[in-house]
Design an enzyme around this catalytic site. Sequence first.
Site, mmCIF file in Angstrom:
data_model
loop_
_atom_site.group_PDB
_atom_site.id
_atom_site.type_symbol
_atom_site.label_atom_id
_atom_site.label_comp_id
_atom_site.label_asym_id
_atom_site.label_seq_id
_atom_site.Cartn_x
_atom_site.Cartn_y
_atom_site.Cartn_z
ATOM 1 C CG HIS A 35 45.023 34.674 49.880
ATOM 2 N ND1 HIS A 35 44.103 34.079 50.700
ATOM 3 C CD2 HIS A 35 44.696 35.986 49.829
ATOM 4 C CE1 HIS A 35 43.241 34.984 51.134
ATOM 5 N NE2 HIS A 35 43.575 36.157 50.617
ATOM 6 C CD GLN A 153 41.913 44.876 45.869
ATOM 7 O OE1 GLN A 153 41.439 45.297 46.906
ATOM 8 N NE2 GLN A 153 42.495 43.695 45.781
HETATM 9 P P1 AMP Z 1 42.577 39.639 50.424
HETATM 10 O O1 AMP Z 1 43.376 38.910 51.456
HETATM 11 O O2 AMP Z 1 41.135 39.262 50.405
HETATM 12 O O3 AMP Z 1 42.832 41.122 50.431
HETATM 13 O O4 AMP Z 1 43.142 39.132 49.032
HETATM 14 C C1 AMP Z 1 44.493 39.248 48.703
HETATM 15 C C2 AMP Z 1 44.656 38.975 47.230
HETATM 16 O O5 AMP Z 1 44.209 37.659 46.922
HETATM 17 C C3 AMP Z 1 43.835 39.927 46.362
HETATM 18 O O6 AMP Z 1 44.604 40.324 45.236
HETATM 19 C C4 AMP Z 1 42.653 39.085 45.971
HETATM 20 O O7 AMP Z 1 42.065 39.475 44.751
HETATM 21 C C5 AMP Z 1 43.295 37.717 45.851
HETATM 22 N N1 AMP Z 1 42.279 36.674 45.968
HETATM 23 C C6 AMP Z 1 41.373 36.529 46.971
HETATM 24 N N2 AMP Z 1 40.543 35.494 46.705
HETATM 25 C C7 AMP Z 1 40.928 34.994 45.508
HETATM 26 C C8 AMP Z 1 40.467 33.925 44.689
HETATM 27 N N3 AMP Z 1 39.439 33.172 45.040
HETATM 28 N N4 AMP Z 1 41.112 33.695 43.517
HETATM 29 C C9 AMP Z 1 42.158 34.469 43.148
HETATM 30 N N5 AMP Z 1 42.640 35.495 43.870
HETATM 31 C C10 AMP Z 1 42.039 35.748 45.036
#
Ligand code: AMP
Length: 279
Positions: A35, A153
Amino acid sequence: MTELVTTRSDFDTVRTALSGQIGLVPTMGNLHQGHLSLLERSTSENDHSIVTIFVNPTQFGEGEDFESYPRTLETDIECIKRVNDKAIVFAPMTPKEIYNQKVVSDISAGEIGNMLEGNLRPGHFDGVLSVVSRLFDVTQPSKAYFGKKDYQQLKIISNFTQSNFPNIEIIGMPIIREESGLAMSSRNNYLSKDEKDGALKLYQALSYVEKTLLEEKDLKKAQAIIQDLMTEDDRFNYLSIRTQHDLTPPMKVKDKLVILGNYQMGNTRLLDNIEVDLI
Ligand code: AMP
């Protein structure tokens, strides 16, 4: 000072006072370096960055982990401060701050939303678009940052944004991994040490298929390897080679492919992918 806003009316007041380029980083909280990499990029490219922290009920199916999803607002704010101490954090107190009266999924992700993750989680991407659309309306960003970790997504949101919010630029960011190779995820917190080791199987499988595609450029062989991997280990919910463009199965080795996988570790479904550019 990082500003925490929890109601729609307070957010509207804060937003009205902002001018210049606005970067939006939508999250469900429990922040990790994945994030924060999005926030780092947003901070470097915009006058102001907004991080939303909202566990969106409409993207969770029945029996999924909506109730138990880790909620760690205080430490999240500390993490955000360390990256950008002027970031605005919008963490709606209740879903109604985002959805008004009806907390419903009312946008269809269409065909691309039914495959892969959508097949495992019917309606999931409708819920994602329903919240993203509202977040865009409320925050009015110039750019919005999403991780390639959630590859499908990102595709669905990019398509939707092009048609419905043509002034917002979607930035797709690389997957941040732990040293072991495991893709960082809030859901990794559900795993025991042994399960975390076991979860590496997903990245190893993706890497093996990637290597085959890069070295042999042989789609049939790569698909046969996938078949074997899935037969040997029923924890793969799917493992599939798709075109980057629209996530349909490729008929022949094309330049831009992506290998996507979902792996079951106990009650946790882990998600990962690797892009393969055969140029
Ligand atoms: P989430 O809180 O899981 O909904 O993720 C929020 C954002 O962070 C989304 O756009 C995810 O794709 C991104 N994200 C989550 N994990 C990772 C990661 N390991 N590397 C890059 N982006 C991430």
